[in-house]
Motif scaffolding. Structure first.
Motif, PDB file in Angstrom:
ATOM      1  N   ARG A  19       1.264  -1.148  -0.059  1.00  0.00           N
ATOM      2  CA  ARG A  19      -0.578   0.055  -0.008  1.00  0.00           C
ATOM      3  C   ARG A  19       0.934   1.352   0.183  1.00  0.00           C
ATOM      4  O   ARG A  19       1.679   1.427   1.164  1.00  0.00           O
ATOM      5  CB  ARG A  19      -0.781   0.291   0.734  1.00  0.00           C
ATOM      6  CG  ARG A  19      -1.877  -1.003   1.035  1.00  0.00           C
ATOM      7  CD  ARG A  19      -2.627  -1.046   2.512  1.00  0.00           C
ATOM      8  NE  ARG A  19      -3.351  -0.103   2.041  1.00  0.00           N
ATOM      9  CZ  ARG A  19      -4.201   0.694   2.597  1.00  0.00           C
ATOM     10  NH1 ARG A  19      -4.162   0.415   3.856  1.00  0.00           N
ATOM     11  NH2 ARG A  19      -4.769   1.633   2.842  1.00  0.00           N
ATOM     12  N   VAL A  20       0.409   1.734  -1.422  1.00  0.00           N
ATOM     13  CA  VAL A  20       2.025   3.240  -0.736  1.00  0.00           C
ATOM     14  C   VAL A  20       0.961   4.345  -1.475  1.00  0.00           C
ATOM     15  O   VAL A  20       0.358   4.882  -2.568  1.00  0.00           O
ATOM     16  CB  VAL A  20       2.484   2.964  -3.020  1.00  0.00           C
ATOM     17  CG1 VAL A  20       3.424   4.072  -2.874  1.00  0.00           C
ATOM     18  CG2 VAL A  20       3.541   1.641  -2.272  1.00  0.00           C
ATOM     19  N   ILE A  21       1.493   5.265  -0.572  1.00  0.00           N
ATOM     20  CA  ILE A  21       1.239   7.218  -0.679  1.00  0.00           C
ATOM     21  C   ILE A  21       2.112   7.735  -1.818  1.00  0.00           C
ATOM     22  O   ILE A  21       3.194   7.260  -1.560  1.00  0.00           O
ATOM     23  CB  ILE A  21       1.712   7.436   0.457  1.00  0.00           C
ATOM     24  CG1 ILE A  21       0.281   7.510   1.648  1.00  0.00           C
ATOM     25  CG2 ILE A  21       1.440   9.085   0.317  1.00  0.00           C
ATOM     26  CD1 ILE A  21      -1.032   7.611   1.317  1.00  0.00           C
ATOM     27  N   ALA A  57       5.960   9.124 -11.783  1.00  0.00           N
ATOM     28  CA  ALA A  57       6.013   7.730 -10.260  1.00  0.00           C
ATOM     29  C   ALA A  57       4.813   7.597  -9.847  1.00  0.00           C
ATOM     30  O   ALA A  57       4.889   5.889  -9.515  1.00  0.00           O
ATOM     31  CB  ALA A  57       7.134   9.103  -9.585  1.00  0.00           C
ATOM     32  N   ALA A  58       4.041   7.824 -10.262  1.00  0.00           N
ATOM     33  CA  ALA A  58       2.330   7.173  -9.144  1.00  0.00           C
ATOM     34  C   ALA A  58       1.792   6.223  -9.668  1.00  0.00           C
ATOM     35  O   ALA A  58       1.400   5.020  -9.417  1.00  0.00           O
ATOM     36  CB  ALA A  58       1.262   8.568  -9.020  1.00  0.00           C
ATOM     37  N   ALA A  59       2.036   6.367 -11.421  1.00  0.00           N
ATOM     38  CA  ALA A  59       0.978   5.829 -12.547  1.00  0.00           C
ATOM     39  C   ALA A  59       2.321   4.065 -12.364  1.00  0.00           C
ATOM     40  O   ALA A  59       1.831   3.454 -12.418  1.00  0.00           O
ATOM     41  CB  ALA A  59       0.989   6.544 -13.453  1.00  0.00           C
ATOM     42  N   ARG A  60       3.714   4.349 -12.359  1.00  0.00           N
ATOM     43  CA  ARG A  60       5.029   3.924 -11.854  1.00  0.00           C
ATOM     44  C   ARG A  60       4.009   2.379 -11.021  1.00  0.00           C
ATOM     45  O   ARG A  60       4.280   1.299 -11.310  1.00  0.00           O
ATOM     46  CB  ARG A  60       5.860   3.720 -12.261  1.00  0.00           C
ATOM     47  CG  ARG A  60       6.279   4.655 -13.863  1.00  0.00           C
ATOM     48  CD  ARG A  60       8.014   4.582 -13.964  1.00  0.00           C
ATOM     49  NE  ARG A  60       7.765   4.994 -15.220  1.00  0.00           N
ATOM     50  CZ  ARG A  60       9.056   5.439 -15.524  1.00  0.00           C
ATOM     51  NH1 ARG A  60      10.130   5.368 -14.496  1.00  0.00           N
ATOM     52  NH2 ARG A  60       9.761   5.434 -16.661  1.00  0.00           N
ATOM     53  N   ALA A  61       4.000   3.213  -9.648  1.00  0.00           N
ATOM     54  CA  ALA A  61       3.365   2.107  -8.561  1.00  0.00           C
ATOM     55  C   ALA A  61       2.574   1.630  -8.557  1.00  0.00           C
ATOM     56  O   ALA A  61       2.615   0.532  -8.454  1.00  0.00           O
ATOM     57  CB  ALA A  61       3.513   3.336  -7.454  1.00  0.00           C
ATOM     58  N   VAL A  62       1.614   2.467  -9.474  1.00  0.00           N
ATOM     59  CA  VAL A  62       0.236   1.454  -9.953  1.00  0.00           C
ATOM     60  C   VAL A  62       0.642  -0.008 -10.344  1.00  0.00           C
ATOM     61  O   VAL A  62       0.054  -0.825 -10.697  1.00  0.00           O
ATOM     62  CB  VAL A  62      -0.854   2.274 -10.408  1.00  0.00           C
ATOM     63  CG1 VAL A  62      -2.180   1.495 -10.680  1.00  0.00           C
ATOM     64  CG2 VAL A  62      -1.382   3.350  -9.258  1.00  0.00           C
ATOM     65  N   GLU A  63       1.381   0.447 -11.512  1.00  0.00           N
ATOM     66  CA  GLU A  63       1.374  -0.605 -12.738  1.00  0.00           C
ATOM     67  C   GLU A  63       2.736  -1.595 -12.610  1.00  0.00           C
ATOM     68  O   GLU A  63       2.379  -2.401 -12.350  1.00  0.00           O
ATOM     69  CB  GLU A  63       2.220  -0.187 -13.986  1.00  0.00           C
ATOM     70  CG  GLU A  63       2.065  -0.284 -15.153  1.00  0.00           C
ATOM     71  CD  GLU A  63       2.397   0.758 -16.243  1.00  0.00           C
ATOM     72  OE1 GLU A  63       1.299   0.833 -17.105  1.00  0.00           O
ATOM     73  OE2 GLU A  63       3.511   0.808 -16.635  1.00  0.00           O
ATOM     74  N   ALA A  64       3.685  -1.004 -11.016  1.00  0.00           N
ATOM     75  CA  ALA A  64       3.629  -2.117 -10.379  1.00  0.00           C
ATOM     76  C   ALA A  64       3.350  -3.259  -9.680  1.00  0.00           C
ATOM     77  O   ALA A  64       3.836  -4.204  -9.109  1.00  0.00           O
ATOM     78  CB  ALA A  64       4.998  -1.912 -10.060  1.00  0.00           C
ATOM     79  N   GLY A  65       1.817  -2.186  -9.637  1.00  0.00           N
ATOM     80  CA  GLY A  65       0.921  -3.908  -8.205  1.00  0.00           C
ATOM     81  C   GLY A  65       0.796  -3.300  -7.135  1.00  0.00           C
ATOM     82  O   GLY A  65       0.094  -4.143  -6.484  1.00  0.00           O
ATOM     83  N   HIS A  66       1.050  -2.154  -6.839  1.00  0.00           N
ATOM     84  CA  HIS A  66       1.101  -1.499  -5.732  1.00  0.00           C
ATOM     85  C   HIS A  66      -0.563  -1.155  -5.567  1.00  0.00           C
ATOM     86  O   HIS A  66      -0.885  -0.531  -6.523  1.00  0.00           O
ATOM     87  CB  HIS A  66       1.845  -0.759  -5.483  1.00  0.00           C
ATOM     88  CG  HIS A  66       3.476  -0.869  -4.578  1.00  0.00           C
ATOM     89  ND1 HIS A  66       3.238  -1.953  -4.489  1.00  0.00           N
ATOM     90  CD2 HIS A  66       4.558  -0.285  -5.978  1.00  0.00           C
ATOM     91  CE1 HIS A  66       4.959  -2.377  -4.834  1.00  0.00           C
ATOM     92  NE2 HIS A  66       5.186  -1.169  -5.087  1.00  0.00           N
ATOM     93  N   HIS A  67      -0.874  -0.907  -4.369  1.00  0.00           N
ATOM     94  CA  HIS A  67      -2.678  -0.250  -4.172  1.00  0.00           C
ATOM     95  C   HIS A  67      -1.982   1.577  -3.813  1.00  0.00           C
ATOM     96  O   HIS A  67      -1.232   1.662  -2.347  1.00  0.00           O
ATOM     97  CB  HIS A  67      -2.620  -1.222  -2.678  1.00  0.00           C
ATOM     98  CG  HIS A  67      -4.490  -0.716  -2.823  1.00  0.00           C
ATOM     99  ND1 HIS A  67      -5.007  -1.311  -3.564  1.00  0.00           N
ATOM    100  CD2 HIS A  67      -5.379  -0.266  -1.976  1.00  0.00           C
ATOM    101  CE1 HIS A  67      -6.815  -1.511  -3.376  1.00  0.00           C
ATOM    102  NE2 HIS A  67      -6.121  -0.302  -1.813  1.00  0.00           N
TER     103      HIS A  67
END
Lengths: 395, 364
Positions: B2-4, B16-26
């Motif tokens: 789970r990432v802010i 950066a936010a879009a890549r975090a989503v793509e990496a499978g994070h919530h």
């Protein structure tokens, strides 16, 4: 999120009722400007006038007293500025505007603007710790210089904490000195009994989307003997007080919603009030130091809106609570207005004597016509862990 | 996880936010409200503190499809960053508020709140790379795009902070990030980069300090002298100067040798600013205080140091003592001011940082 959304923000906006959707969509494909003289125009005009009569009947006012607007904010601005301008034009001594410290910004901001730009002497009257107007303070303010008062504006029901204001007493006091009274009844119509003629107010604001109608349409009910200077100049469609082509489909939807909301008010208030009471009691059971802001729970709907549950959770940020509940599909409000994008402590809670800290730990759950027992149960189930989490985030 | 995702409203943090989503994070996006009164801060679209920036961040979160909230950290920011900035200038030092903000706000106040709320990490659009080293510690390295590398302003992060950080842009170039933003339909794709200090409108530090410091300014004017003590000009407050500064001195007469003069010293109490030739700025030894180490505290190290945000890397010998850090520069550095941060590198790896307390000049 697999579970359905638990929507408990009806005071922000409430879903349209099917009757309003039907009434509105029935006219969306029909051409005709209500001001046109031909058959299509006459048909549109007939829809508008029938809608006006429907609303008049529901609110116990005359059809000609209804001025359609783009919503509550415009109606409040029209009442406050328009009545101030015309009262002062009649007598230049009338520069005073009296209102409460807990009004919606749609009243507070135009009142402040009158003070800053139009030379008005503005007084924001105090409220008690439950957000109820101090009528004696109003009396003292009026009696200091009754001839100088242009207008008194007191909301019917507070949008944040749900407190009902003593409109009867305000009207009686104003009547002694012949001062007109405006009331913002946006949160009240359909939720508590609102009768324009009996109330004795001179102008009353309502809006469609708080009672099951569409967005972007509302009305100022204003007595025929009251003179109001227009805000928006143009074709003079609405009694020369308000210009702009009338939105026939929205007005039809608005009227259908008002009619239904007023017809079902007592039943709605009893049902929603019972759910609200259940929510408040069980949330306080789950979080023992949580507390209710505003008036006590009352079944008679004399002091508080039936759908309003405004709760304080010491040791939490309201923003954190909102975010954690949102992540669980539960939608509510912190009750604080965003000023320029930054959350500010609520002026209502501050006026009630809360500290800035206490003003920030609050949540508003507002129940409405679609609220179910299952939704209340979902809040009760979630609130304990959520509050615990939010407290951890502050340590 | 789970990432802010901290979203400034700029292109980097959006990608950066879009890549975090793509990496499978919530992922949940947040924008930091750093001013109680955003309109009073920078106008235009170059900072990260305006209402327009907040709206840009919100719109980017919509496009990415993540929840978005504004977190009000204006009080913390004012106490920990803005006041510190003023105090440092008032004391004649030259602080870097971006490091301070990373240390105290983004990877402290925000991270603490995120962890408390049940999140595991904070993702930002900084250009730096993280990976786990052989000893199990998280290492921070310079970004692939050396022109954009921001490891310098992250040199204040400790192991605990690094363990909960994500920098999804470290392996990319800025050009790639802009291209990717456009492909993702992020309207901030061609928004200009921010360069100046976010809370100083128009980049006018001296004007901002003059207004904000008011009576707190240690002096309201004084003399500009050369090394012999001869008065060569006047000024309206020492806080308008930085060691190594050349422009804006408004000296009445040119130097005898006709060469440009630079600020050598600032004495805030007497209000004296000393100027002289560039060679007198050469520094070969630094003492650092308030060290912050990314991992294990080094004892002694031959590596490099960087002394300002886009400054060059200088070979150095670093000695860590009980009460600070001694840095011997193998090549001289110029225009080094107390208050600046010295960030120590071992190759591309960030070892840590210290605040420069004193700079020893090459003897004349």
């Amino acid at each position: 999120m697999t579970s359905p959304t638990v929507y408990l923000d009806h005071a922000a906006t409430t879903p349209m009722v099917p009757a309003a959707v039907e009434a509105m969509t029935a006219h969306l494909l029909q051409v005709g400007n209500p001001s046109s003289l031909h058959a299509s125009g006459r048909h549109a005009r007939r829809v508008v006038e029938e809608s006006r009569e429907t609303i008049a009947q529901a609110l116990n006012c005359r059809p000609g007293e209804i001025v359609f607007t783009s919503g509550g904010t415009e109606a409040d601005n029209l009442a406050v500025k328009g009545m101030f301008w015309s009262r002062r034009a009649e007598d230049p001594r009338r520069t005073r505007v009296l209102t409460t410290a807990v009004e919606h910004h749609a009243v507070l901001d135009p009142v402040r603007w009158l003070g800053e730009s139009e030379g008005a002497d503005v007084e924001l009257l105090p409220v008690d710790d439950r957000a109820r107007l101090d009528v004696e303070a109003l009396r003292a303010a009026v009696e200091r210089d009754p001839a100088g008062v242009a207008l008194i504006s007191v909301m019917w029901a507070n949008n944040e904490v749900g407190t009902l204001q003593p409109i009867d007493e305000v009207v009686a006091l104003a009547a002694e000195h012949g001062i007109p009274v405006h009331t913002d009844a946006v949160q009240a119509v359909g939720h508590v009994p609102v009768d324009f003629a009996t109330s004795g107010v001179d102008a009353l604001t309502l809006t469609g989307h708080k009672l099951g109608g569409p967005y972007g349409v509302g009305a100022l009910v204003v007595g025929r003997e009251i003179s109001v200077r227009p805000l928006v100049h143009g074709g003079g469609q609405e009694r020369d007080i308000r210009s702009g082509t009338l939105d026939t489909p929205a007005i039809a939807g608005f009227a259908a919603a008002v009619e239904l909301a007023v017809k079902q008010q007592a039943e709605h208030a009893a049902r929603v009030g019972a759910l609200r009471d259940d929510l408040v009691r069980r949330v306080i059971d789950a979080v023992p130091d949580a507390h209710l802001h505003g008036a006590q729970l009352d079944s008679g709907q004399a002091r508080r809106l039936p759908g309003n549950a405004h709760l304080g959770f010491p040791g939490c940020e309201g923003d954190s609570l909102l975010m954690l509940l949102d992540a669980r599909g539960i939608e509510c409000s912190t009750g604080s207005a965003c000023s320029a994008g930054v959350p500010q402590p609520s002026h209502v809670l501050l006026a009630m004597g809360c500290t800035a800290e206490a003003a920030r730990h609050s949540l508003r759950f507002s129940l409405g016509h679609t609220t179910t027992q299952a939704e209340v149960d979902a809040v009760v189930e979630a609130i304990g862990p959520v509050v615990e989490r939010a407290r951890a985030a502050r340590r | 996880m789970r990432v802010i995702a901290a979203m400034s409203g700029g292109v980097d943090s959006a990608v950066a936010a879009a890549r975090a989503v793509e990496a499978g994070h919530h992922v949940t996006g947040i924008h930091l409200a750093l001013s109680r009164n955003p309109a009073s801060y920078r106008s235009g679209a170059r900072g990260c503190c305006t209402i327009e920036d907040s709206n840009d961040a919100r719109r980017a979160a919509d496009v990415i499809g993540i929840p978005f909230y504004v977190w009000d950290l204006s009080e913390r920011f004012h106490e920990d960053v803005v006041e510190d900035f003023m105090d440092e200038y008032a004391a004649g030092r030259t602080p870097n508020p971006c490091l301070r903000c990373n240390e105290k706000i983004k990877f402290a106040a925000v991270l603490d709140r995120a962890l408390g709320l049940g999140f595991d990490a904070v993702a930002t659009g900084h250009y730096a790379r993280l990976h786990t080293g052989p000893d199990g510690l998280v290492e921070m390295h310079r970004a692939v795009d050396h022109g954009k590398d921001q490891s310098y302003v992250l040199g204040v992060l400790d192991q605990q902070q690094l363990r909960h950080s994500l920098f999804p842009l470290g392996d990319s170039t800025k050009a790639d990030v802009r291209r990717e933003a456009a492909e993702r339909g992020l309207l901030v794709a061609d928004k200009p980069d921010s360069h100046d200090i976010c809370f100083v409108a128009d980049g006018d530090n001296a004007g901002w300090l003059r207004e904000k410091l008011g009576d707190r300014a240690p002096n309201h004017g004084g003399a500009i002298v050369d090394e012999s003590g001869e008065v060569v000009g006047e000024h309206t407050g020492t806080y308008g100067f930085t060691i190594g500064q050349r422009k804006g001195l408004r000296l009445g007469r040119p130097a005898a040798d006709g060469k440009p003069r630079f600020v050598l010293d600032i004495e805030p109490v007497s209000g004296t600013v000393t100027v002289g030739p560039r060679e007198r700025l050469a520094v070969h030894r630094l003492r650092g205080i308030r060290p912050r180490w990314c991992g294990t505290v080094p004892g002694r190290l031959e590596g490099t140091v960087q002394l300002r945000a886009h400054g060059e890397e200088l070979p150095a010998r670093v000695d860590v003592g009980e009460d600070g850090v001694e840095i011997e520069l193998l090549e001289p550095a110029y225009g080094i001011a107390p208050g600046q941060a010295a960030v120590v590198y071992d190759g591309t790896r960030v070892v840590g940082s210290a605040t420069i307390a004193a700079a020893e000049r090459v003897p004349a």
